[in-house]
Design a protein around this motif. Structure first.
Motif, PDB file in Angstrom:
ATOM      1  N   ALA A   1       0.839  -1.193   0.000  1.00 10.45           N
ATOM      2  CA  ALA A   1       0.000   0.000   0.000  1.00 10.45           C
ATOM      3  C   ALA A   1       0.877   1.247   0.000  1.00 10.45           C
ATOM      4  N   GLU A   2       0.508   2.224  -0.846  1.00 10.54           N
ATOM      5  CA  GLU A   2       1.291   3.463  -0.893  1.00 10.54           C
ATOM      6  C   GLU A   2       0.845   4.417   0.199  1.00 10.54           C
ATOM      7  N   ASP A   3      -0.407   4.250   0.639  1.00 11.03           N
ATOM      8  CA  ASP A   3      -0.928   5.136   1.665  1.00 11.03           C
ATOM      9  C   ASP A   3      -1.782   4.280   2.598  1.00 11.03           C
ATOM     10  N   VAL A   4      -1.543   4.420   3.895  1.00 10.69           N
ATOM     11  CA  VAL A   4      -2.266   3.593   4.857  1.00 10.69           C
ATOM     12  C   VAL A   4      -2.907   4.478   5.912  1.00 10.69           C
ATOM     13  N   ASN A   5      -4.225   4.443   6.020  1.00 12.41           N
ATOM     14  CA  ASN A   5      -4.924   5.187   7.074  1.00 12.41           C
ATOM     15  C   ASN A   5      -5.788   4.210   7.849  1.00 12.41           C
ATOM     16  N   VAL A   6      -5.542   4.135   9.144  1.00 15.16           N
ATOM     17  CA  VAL A   6      -6.354   3.240   9.971  1.00 15.16           C
ATOM     18  C   VAL A   6      -6.917   4.040  11.126  1.00 15.16           C
ATOM     19  N   PHE A   7      -8.200   3.910  11.355  1.00 17.90           N
ATOM     20  CA  PHE A   7      -8.802   4.534  12.531  1.00 17.90           C
ATOM     21  C   PHE A   7      -9.573   3.457  13.257  1.00 17.90           C
ATOM     22  N   VAL A   8      -9.104   3.108  14.453  1.00 16.63           N
ATOM     23  CA  VAL A   8      -9.795   2.050  15.182  1.00 16.63           C
ATOM     24  C   VAL A   8      -9.987   2.455  16.634  1.00 16.63           C
ATOM     25  N   ILE A   9     -11.208   2.319  17.135  1.00 16.95           N
ATOM     26  CA  ILE A   9     -11.506   2.434  18.557  1.00 16.95           C
ATOM     27  C   ILE A   9     -12.266   1.161  18.921  1.00 16.95           C
ATOM     28  N   TYR A  10     -12.630   1.021  20.216  1.00 15.23           N
ATOM     29  CA  TYR A  10     -13.157  -0.278  20.626  1.00 15.23           C
ATOM     30  C   TYR A  10     -14.475  -0.653  19.971  1.00 15.23           C
ATOM     31  N   ASN A  11     -15.235   0.300  19.387  1.00 10.67           N
ATOM     32  CA  ASN A  11     -16.466  -0.157  18.751  1.00 10.67           C
ATOM     33  C   ASN A  11     -16.576   0.155  17.264  1.00 10.67           C
ATOM     34  N   SER A  12     -15.506   0.687  16.679  1.00 10.73           N
ATOM     35  CA  SER A  12     -15.572   0.814  15.232  1.00 10.73           C
ATOM     36  C   SER A  12     -14.188   0.812  14.615  1.00 10.73           C
ATOM     37  N   LEU A  13     -14.158   0.388  13.374  1.00 11.03           N
ATOM     38  CA  LEU A  13     -12.890   0.266  12.668  1.00 11.03           C
ATOM     39  C   LEU A  13     -13.115   0.763  11.253  1.00 11.03           C
ATOM     40  N   SER A  14     -12.291   1.702  10.815  1.00  9.41           N
ATOM     41  CA  SER A  14     -12.367   2.070   9.413  1.00  9.41           C
ATOM     42  C   SER A  14     -10.953   2.288   8.896  1.00  9.41           C
ATOM     43  N   ALA A  15     -10.761   1.984   7.634  1.00 16.66           N
ATOM     44  CA  ALA A  15      -9.431   2.116   7.062  1.00 16.66           C
ATOM     45  C   ALA A  15      -9.544   2.486   5.594  1.00 16.66           C
ATOM     46  N   THR A  16      -8.584   3.275   5.160  1.00 19.25           N
ATOM     47  CA  THR A  16      -8.462   3.606   3.746  1.00 19.25           C
ATOM     48  C   THR A  16      -7.026   3.311   3.340  1.00 19.25           C
ATOM     49  N   MET A  17      -6.866   2.544   2.305  1.00 14.88           N
ATOM     50  CA  MET A  17      -5.517   2.241   1.829  1.00 14.88           C
ATOM     51  C   MET A  17      -5.456   2.435   0.322  1.00 14.88           C
ATOM     52  N   LYS A  18      -4.265   2.814  -0.131  1.00 13.59           N
ATOM     53  CA  LYS A  18      -4.086   3.076  -1.556  1.00 13.59           C
ATOM     54  C   LYS A  18      -3.191   1.992  -2.135  1.00 13.59           C
ATOM     55  N   PHE A  19      -3.784   1.201  -3.034  1.00 14.06           N
ATOM     56  CA  PHE A  19      -3.010   0.152  -3.699  1.00 14.06           C
ATOM     57  C   PHE A  19      -2.940   0.476  -5.182  1.00 14.06           C
ATOM     58  N   GLU A  20      -1.748   0.547  -5.742  1.00  8.26           N
ATOM     59  CA  GLU A  20      -1.545   0.815  -7.168  1.00  8.26           C
ATOM     60  C   GLU A  20      -2.403   1.986  -7.649  1.00  8.26           C
ATOM     61  N   GLY A  21      -2.332   3.075  -6.903  1.00  9.83           N
ATOM     62  CA  GLY A  21      -3.001   4.297  -7.326  1.00  9.83           C
ATOM     63  C   GLY A  21      -4.480   4.371  -7.042  1.00  9.83           C
ATOM     64  N   GLU A  22      -5.055   3.285  -6.530  1.00  8.45           N
ATOM     65  CA  GLU A  22      -6.498   3.299  -6.274  1.00  8.45           C
ATOM     66  C   GLU A  22      -6.769   3.256  -4.771  1.00  8.45           C
ATOM     67  N   MET A  23      -7.756   4.049  -4.311  1.00  6.31           N
ATOM     68  CA  MET A  23      -8.080   4.102  -2.892  1.00  6.31           C
ATOM     69  C   MET A  23      -9.159   3.078  -2.560  1.00  6.31           C
ATOM     70  N   TYR A  24      -8.976   2.382  -1.458  1.00  7.77           N
ATOM     71  CA  TYR A  24      -9.979   1.418  -0.982  1.00  7.77           C
ATOM     72  C   TYR A  24     -10.366   1.800   0.429  1.00  7.77           C
ATOM     73  N   THR A  25     -11.669   1.842   0.710  1.00  8.08           N
ATOM     74  CA  THR A  25     -12.144   2.193   2.053  1.00  8.08           C
ATOM     75  C   THR A  25     -13.180   1.178   2.505  1.00  8.08           C
TER      76      THR A  25
END
Lengths: 250, 150
Positions: free
Chosen positions: A43-67
């Motif tokens: 992943a070129e860009d890694v964003n993770v936000f996690v607390i005890y009751n929710s988890l969300s992440a956005t990562m960039k693989f080969e120029g494309e963002m996945y959330t």
């Protein structure tokens, strides 16, 4: 093709995160594990936000963002074997790139790990008995505490599945074990009810929650730490209320 | 004699929790030994060095934290697997109970003193146990940064 590959991979990565929190891992570990997995798969860009009751992440693989997001309002049951295996799996991925299917298969294997009743029940009984003696009880007190330890384990195994939260379970466990112990010690006058109750209390003390809360705060996850601390205090309150009611009834 | 019983039951108590929480086979004994060690350190600090409860529980938990980090490296398993079961004997179950039992008979003075002791004791454990892993995490960060620069 590429998009499908990364979407299915990303799905599994977040499921690993959910499984970690459900097994009682600290937030910091979950956060780090997801980052490690993302980077392992380039992943070129890694964003993770996690607390005890929710988890969300956005990562960039080969120029494309996945959330993706996950709700973590799920029953948690401490399982250190699962945490250890999930940790080992994420470290393995940094060395060899498992395909999304293989990664998913490994995760399913870990998810299938069950806590054996042959460990949980003797564990609870031994712990309650040992702590009754630890705090000054006699071997007879330890024996009674061990029996009530089995009761707590039975409630834990069955109630936590149907209770919406651990508060209700903790309250019921405290009340029933308190009433039971006080009744037994009325019938058998040689017993020290306080030592037996203390032995059983040790099974309900939110020690793990408080330790994790302090660790979350120290590692910079203030929100998670505050959540865990408040939850632990509520659990301690529910337990105190249960025993208070039992003591007042007698 | 009391101390011997306490040390043995601290070991067994941690062992029980390690089983309850499904700790891996080879990690069970180290996790139980941690409970024995933590209580041993606490007894020394509280009864021999006459430290107040906060400092005694703080340093006992810090020693357990260090032990857990060492075990994590030896057994290549997350430190928390050793830390949490090892800390359990330090948690003041009896203080908590006597707080509640004082409240049950409306003895507010005893309740307040026992309750505060419970809070201090728990605060000591929580701070002591989390400071060592936090330091280790910081060192790891520093090492990563210096490796990148060189």
């Amino acid at each position: 093709m590429k998009k499908e590959y990364y979407e299915s991979l990303f799905e599994t990565i977040l499921d690993i995160g959910r499984e970690l929190v459900a097994s009682g891992a600290e937030i910091n570990r979950t956060d780090e594990t997801l980052r490690r997995l993302g980077r392992a798969y380039g992943a070129e860009d890694v964003n993770v936000f996690v607390i005890y009751n929710s988890l969300s992440a956005t990562m960039k693989f080969e120029g494309e963002m996945y959330t993706q997001t996950r709700s973590l309002k799920i029953p948690t049951s401490t399982d250190f074997r699962k945490i250890a295996h999930l940790n080992a799996l994420s470290r393995r991925c940094t060395k060899e790139k498992l395909s999304p299917e293989a990664l998913k298969a490994e995760l399913e294997k870990i998810k299938a790990i069950k806590k054996s009743s042959l460990r949980v029940f003797p564990g609870g009984a031994v712990a309650a008995g040992a702590f009754a003696m630890f705090f000054g009880g006699t071997p007879a007190d330890a024996l009674v505490a061990a029996i009530f330890g089995l009761l707590i384990m039975f409630l834990q195994e069955n109630l936590t599945k149907i209770c919406p939260n651990n508060m209700l379970y903790t309250f019921v466990a405290a009340l029933t074990s308190g009433l039971g112990i006080l009744a037994v010690s009325l019938l058998l006058p040689g017993l020290m009810a306080d030592k037996i109750i203390i032995g059983v209390i040790m099974l309900l003390v939110p020690g793990k929650g408080i330790t994790n809360a302090a660790r979350d705060v120290l590692l910079g996850d203030t929100i998670s730490g505050a959540m865990k601390l408040v939850e632990s205090l509520f659990l301690a309150g529910a337990m105190a209320a249960g025993y208070l009611l039992a003591l007042n009834i007698f | 004699m009391d101390f011997v019983i306490q040390l043995i039951t601290a070991f067994i108590g941690s062992l029980g929790f390690a089983l309850m929480w499904n700790v891996n086979g080879k990690c069970i004994l180290p996790a139980s030994f941690g409970g024995f060690m933590g209580w041993g350190v606490y007894l020394l600090l509280f009864n021999v060095a006459h430290m107040p409860i906060f400092s005694a529980s703080f340093f006992a938990a810090a020693v357990v934290g260090l032990f857990a980090e060492i075990c994590a490296r030896v057994f290549k398993t997350p430190g928390t697997v050793f830390l949490i079961p090892s800390l359990i004997p330090l948690f003041p179950g009896s203080l908590l109970y006597y707080t509640v039992s004082a409240a049950a008979v409306s003895d507010w003075e005893t309740m307040a003193s026992q309750g505060l002791a419970t809070v201090y004791f728990t605060l000591g454990i929580a701070c002591g146990a989390s400071i060592v892993p936090a330091l280790f995490a910081s060192f790891a960060e520093i090492r990563k940064k210096t490796q990148k620069n060189s």
